[in-house]
Motif scaffolding. Structure first.
Motif: not given
Length: 64
Positions: A48-54, A57-64
Motif C-alpha cells: 500500500l501507498v499513502a498519498e498526500v495531495d497526490g 508520501a509513504g509505503h507499507i508492504l505486508f508479506f508472509r
C-alpha cells in the motif's frame, strides 16, 4: 491536505523506491521491495501507498 491510502500500481514503483530509500537511509530498502515483488508469494493488494495531495508520501508492504 488530502490523505489517500491505496494499493500500489506499477507507475508508483520509482516513488516507492525513493520513499523507502529516504526513510531507511540506504538504497538496499528500495531494492528489497523490488525483490519481494518478484517472489511468487507476493500479494499485490498488501503493498500500500499513502498519498498526500497526490504525491507518494509513504509505503507499507505486508508479506508472509
Amino acid at each position: 491536505m488530502i490523505l489517500k491510502i491505496r494499493p500500489e500500481t506499477p507507475p508508483d514503483y520509482p516513488a516507492i523506491t525513493e520513499v523507502n530509500n529516504l526513510d531507511f537511509g540506504q538504497p538496499a530498502e528500495g531494492k528489497l521491495v523490488e525483490t519481494l515483488r518478484k517472489n511468487p508469494k507476493f500479494v499485490p493488494e498488501l503493498s500500500l501507498v499513502a498519498e498526500v495531495d497526490g504525491k507518494i508520501a509513504g509505503h507499507i508492504l505486508f508479506f508472509r
